[in-house]
Design a protein around this motif. Structure first.
Motif, PDB file in Angstrom:
ATOM      1  N   GLY A  54       0.794  -1.268   0.020  1.00 44.35           N
ATOM      2  CA  GLY A  54       0.009  -0.130  -0.020  1.00 44.35           C
ATOM      3  C   GLY A  54       0.769   1.344   0.078  1.00 44.35           C
ATOM      4  O   GLY A  54       0.313   2.309  -0.457  1.00 44.35           O
ATOM      5  N   VAL A 134      -4.244  10.543  -2.356  1.00 45.16           N
ATOM      6  CA  VAL A 134      -3.372   9.958  -1.463  1.00 45.16           C
ATOM      7  C   VAL A 134      -3.126  10.805   0.009  1.00 45.16           C
ATOM      8  O   VAL A 134      -3.677  11.911   0.090  1.00 45.16           O
ATOM      9  CB  VAL A 134      -1.585  10.363  -2.361  1.00 45.16           C
ATOM     10  CG1 VAL A 134      -1.648   9.657  -3.525  1.00 45.16           C
ATOM     11  CG2 VAL A 134      -1.672  11.816  -2.422  1.00 45.16           C
ATOM     12  N   LYS A 135      -2.374  10.066   0.773  1.00 50.23           N
ATOM     13  CA  LYS A 135      -2.472  10.514   2.281  1.00 50.23           C
ATOM     14  C   LYS A 135      -0.885  10.120   2.859  1.00 50.23           C
ATOM     15  O   LYS A 135      -0.598   9.241   2.297  1.00 50.23           O
ATOM     16  CB  LYS A 135      -3.560  10.190   3.234  1.00 50.23           C
ATOM     17  CG  LYS A 135      -3.637   8.822   3.395  1.00 50.23           C
ATOM     18  CD  LYS A 135      -4.939   8.513   4.325  1.00 50.23           C
ATOM     19  CE  LYS A 135      -4.810   6.884   4.372  1.00 50.23           C
ATOM     20  NZ  LYS A 135      -6.207   6.687   5.178  1.00 50.23           N
ATOM     21  N   SER A 137       1.038   8.646   5.907  1.00 46.74           N
ATOM     22  CA  SER A 137       0.623   7.987   7.139  1.00 46.74           C
ATOM     23  C   SER A 137       2.079   7.200   7.347  1.00 46.74           C
ATOM     24  O   SER A 137       2.650   6.545   6.669  1.00 46.74           O
ATOM     25  CB  SER A 137      -0.141   6.814   6.746  1.00 46.74           C
ATOM     26  OG  SER A 137      -0.363   5.677   7.685  1.00 46.74           O
ATOM     27  N   VAL A 142       0.690   6.834   0.939  1.00 46.10           N
ATOM     28  CA  VAL A 142      -0.150   5.692   0.473  1.00 46.10           C
ATOM     29  C   VAL A 142      -1.353   6.306   0.000  1.00 46.10           C
ATOM     30  O   VAL A 142      -1.709   7.529  -0.199  1.00 46.10           O
ATOM     31  CB  VAL A 142      -0.542   5.035   1.794  1.00 46.10           C
ATOM     32  CG1 VAL A 142       0.511   4.440   2.593  1.00 46.10           C
ATOM     33  CG2 VAL A 142      -1.580   5.908   2.693  1.00 46.10           C
ATOM     34  N   ARG A 143      -1.969   5.389  -1.023  1.00 42.04           N
ATOM     35  CA  ARG A 143      -3.313   5.748  -1.535  1.00 42.04           C
ATOM     36  C   ARG A 143      -4.349   6.003  -0.608  1.00 42.04           C
ATOM     37  O   ARG A 143      -4.384   5.373   0.410  1.00 42.04           O
ATOM     38  CB  ARG A 143      -3.629   4.634  -2.534  1.00 42.04           C
ATOM     39  CG  ARG A 143      -3.038   4.507  -3.714  1.00 42.04           C
ATOM     40  CD  ARG A 143      -3.349   3.399  -4.500  1.00 42.04           C
ATOM     41  NE  ARG A 143      -2.517   3.104  -5.788  1.00 42.04           N
ATOM     42  CZ  ARG A 143      -2.416   3.723  -6.882  1.00 42.04           C
ATOM     43  NH1 ARG A 143      -3.385   4.549  -7.194  1.00 42.04           N
ATOM     44  NH2 ARG A 143      -1.574   3.454  -7.902  1.00 42.04           N
ATOM     45  N   GLY A 144      -5.223   7.022  -0.716  1.00 41.05           N
ATOM     46  CA  GLY A 144      -6.029   7.356   0.285  1.00 41.05           C
ATOM     47  C   GLY A 144      -7.207   8.054  -0.025  1.00 41.05           C
ATOM     48  O   GLY A 144      -8.252   8.463   0.255  1.00 41.05           O
TER      49      GLY A 144
END
Length: 144
Positions: A54, A134-135, A137, A142-144
């Motif tokens: 991820g 995206v974000k 973390s 990560v994709r978000g």
């Protein structure tokens, strides 16, 4: 009386292919079994993130005022801590974008350039890059 086996060209080439494949397979297996991490090198953001499912890339790999392309996503960091994601496909004719240089996202096919916010900097593309959610973390994008 000749007792040596007769091998035609097709049989010889097929046999050579089997030998090459077997040698490559053995080399791959030997590399997989190695515990020596000093022989492994990371050549791209994609290669370095394969261990963490991820994760597109660590934030530290995205230059401030620039970006990277990984797994079909352009990740940019126009200012420190502001991470954006866009599709890595040019909106002009669907070519894969090639990289980010001098603060612009480059298309190698027809010369289109995009700003770090996905807007068109130079055509022939007329449409901005679609955003990819995206974000951040734990220091990773990560994709978000």
């Amino acid at each position: 009386m000749d007792i040596s086996p007769s091998v035609n060209r097709r049989q010889f080439v097929a046999g050579a292919g089997v030998i090459v494949a077997a040698t490559a397979g053995a080399a791959t297996l030997a590399a997989c079994g190695s515990n020596d991490s000093s022989s492994a090198t990371t050549t791209s953001a994609a290669a370095s993130t394969t261990a963490a499912p991820g994760v597109l890339a660590p934030v530290a790999q995205i230059p401030v005022g620039g970006g990277i392309i990984v797994d079909g996503v352009v990740l940019t960091q126009p200012s420190a801590g502001k991470i954006s994601g866009f599709t890595a496909t040019c909106t002009h004719e669907g070519c894969k974008l090639s990289g980010v240089t001098d603060g612009k996202i480059d298309c190698p096919c027809h010369g289109s350039k995009f700003n770090l916010d996905g807007t068109v900097a130079h055509g022939p593309a007329a449409t901005p890059l679609p955003a990819v959610a995206v974000k951040v973390s734990d220091g990773n994008v990560v994709r978000g």
